[in-house]
Structures are given as C-alpha cells and as structure tokens.
Motif scaffolding. Structure first.
Motif, short mmCIF file in Angstrom:
data_model
loop_
_atom_site.label_atom_id
_atom_site.label_comp_id
_atom_site.label_asym_id
_atom_site.label_seq_id
_atom_site.Cartn_x
_atom_site.Cartn_y
_atom_site.Cartn_z
N GLU A 50 0.82 -1.20 0.00
CA GLU A 50 0.00 0.00 0.00
C GLU A 50 0.86 1.26 0.00
O GLU A 50 0.57 2.22 -0.71
N ALA A 51 1.94 1.25 0.78
CA ALA A 51 2.83 2.41 0.84
C ALA A 51 3.52 2.64 -0.51
O ALA A 51 3.62 3.79 -0.97
N LYS A 52 3.98 1.57 -1.15
CA LYS A 52 4.63 1.70 -2.45
C LYS A 52 3.65 2.18 -3.51
O LYS A 52 4.01 2.98 -4.38
N LEU A 53 2.40 1.72 -3.47
CA LEU A 53 1.39 2.19 -4.42
C LEU A 53 1.10 3.67 -4.21
O LEU A 53 0.99 4.43 -5.17
N LYS A 54 0.99 4.09 -2.96
CA LYS A 54 0.74 5.50 -2.66
C LYS A 54 1.90 6.36 -3.16
O LYS A 54 1.69 7.42 -3.75
N GLU A 55 3.11 5.88 -2.96
CA GLU A 55 4.30 6.56 -3.44
C GLU A 55 4.24 6.74 -4.95
O GLU A 55 4.51 7.82 -5.48
N ALA A 56 3.88 5.67 -5.66
CA ALA A 56 3.79 5.73 -7.11
C ALA A 56 2.69 6.68 -7.56
O ALA A 56 2.88 7.46 -8.51
N GLU A 57 1.55 6.65 -6.89
CA GLU A 57 0.45 7.55 -7.23
C GLU A 57 0.86 9.01 -7.06
O GLU A 57 0.53 9.85 -7.89
N LYS A 59 3.91 10.20 -7.28
CA LYS A 59 4.85 10.54 -8.35
C LYS A 59 4.10 10.81 -9.65
O LYS A 59 4.41 11.77 -10.36
N VAL A 60 3.13 9.98 -9.96
CA VAL A 60 2.35 10.17 -11.19
C VAL A 60 1.59 11.49 -11.13
O VAL A 60 1.52 12.23 -12.12
N PRO A 71 4.65 14.76 -21.33
CA PRO A 71 5.37 14.92 -20.05
C PRO A 71 6.69 15.64 -20.28
O PRO A 71 7.44 15.31 -21.19
N VAL A 72 6.95 16.65 -19.46
CA VAL A 72 8.20 17.41 -19.59
C VAL A 72 9.06 17.31 -18.35
O VAL A 72 10.18 17.80 -18.33
N GLY A 73 8.57 16.74 -17.31
CA GLY A 73 9.34 16.63 -16.09
C GLY A 73 8.45 16.31 -14.92
O GLY A 73 7.26 16.14 -15.06
N THR A 74 9.07 16.24 -13.78
CA THR A 74 8.32 15.97 -12.57
C THR A 74 8.66 17.01 -11.53
O THR A 74 9.75 17.59 -11.54
N THR A 75 7.75 17.23 -10.66
CA THR A 75 7.97 18.09 -9.52
C THR A 75 8.28 17.19 -8.35
O THR A 75 7.50 16.27 -8.08
N PRO A 76 9.40 17.41 -7.66
CA PRO A 76 9.73 16.52 -6.54
C PRO A 76 8.62 16.52 -5.48
O PRO A 76 8.06 17.56 -5.18
N VAL A 77 8.34 15.35 -4.97
CA VAL A 77 7.38 15.21 -3.89
C VAL A 77 8.17 15.23 -2.59
O VAL A 77 9.15 14.48 -2.46
N GLU A 78 7.80 16.08 -1.66
CA GLU A 78 8.53 16.15 -0.39
C GLU A 78 8.47 14.81 0.33
O GLU A 78 7.45 14.15 0.34
N GLY A 79 9.57 14.42 0.91
CA GLY A 79 9.63 13.19 1.69
C GLY A 79 9.97 11.96 0.87
O GLY A 79 10.05 10.87 1.40
#
Length: 80
Positions: A50-57, A59-60, A71-79
């Motif tokens: 569940e934690a890994k799925l939430k992490e992936a969600e 990021k997406v 897609p041109v890039g990603t914004t870093p997610v804190e933590g």
C-alpha cells in the motif's frame, strides 16, 4: 518466508511474498503459531504494498505536462 526485511522490499517482492503467505493461510496446513506469524508477516507485506502504491500515485500526480500533453518533467514530492 523471505529473509529480506519488509521495509526494504520492492512492490513486486512484497506482492509475491504476500501471495505465498495467503496461499499458505488459505490451505490451512500450518500450525497455529506459524499461522499467527504468517498473518503478522502478511499484514506487514500488505502495508508495504500500500505504501509503495501511494508513493507511485504521488509521483504520477506530480508529472508536469506541456501544452500538448507531453510529459516534460516531474515536480519533486517532499519526503520521497
């Protein structure tokens, strides 16, 4: 059971072991004490998945798109 600590497993590793644990519990061919240990391990594996799925969600959700939807890039997610 796998010797890898649950908190170090990839999603795929945790899911594969969780399937094995569930299979053993469903068959009912293990002693009560082992069933309890399997159940506890399964709960940890489920939480890891569940934690890994939430992490992936998350990021997406942070993927940045240009005006054409590419897609041109990603914004870093804190933590992460």
């Amino acid at each position: 059971m796998n010797d890898t600590p649950v908190d170090q497993m990839t999603f795929e590793q945790a899911m594969a072991e969780l399937e094995k644990v569930l299979g053993q519990l469903e068959r009912g061919d293990v002693a009560l004490d082992e069933s309890i240990a399997l159940y506890e391990r399964g709960a940890k594996l489920k939480a890891r998945c569940e934690a890994k799925l939430k992490e992936a969600e998350e990021k997406v959700a942070q993927i940045t798109l240009d005006g054409e939807g590419t897609p041109v890039g990603t914004t870093p997610v804190e933590g992460l």
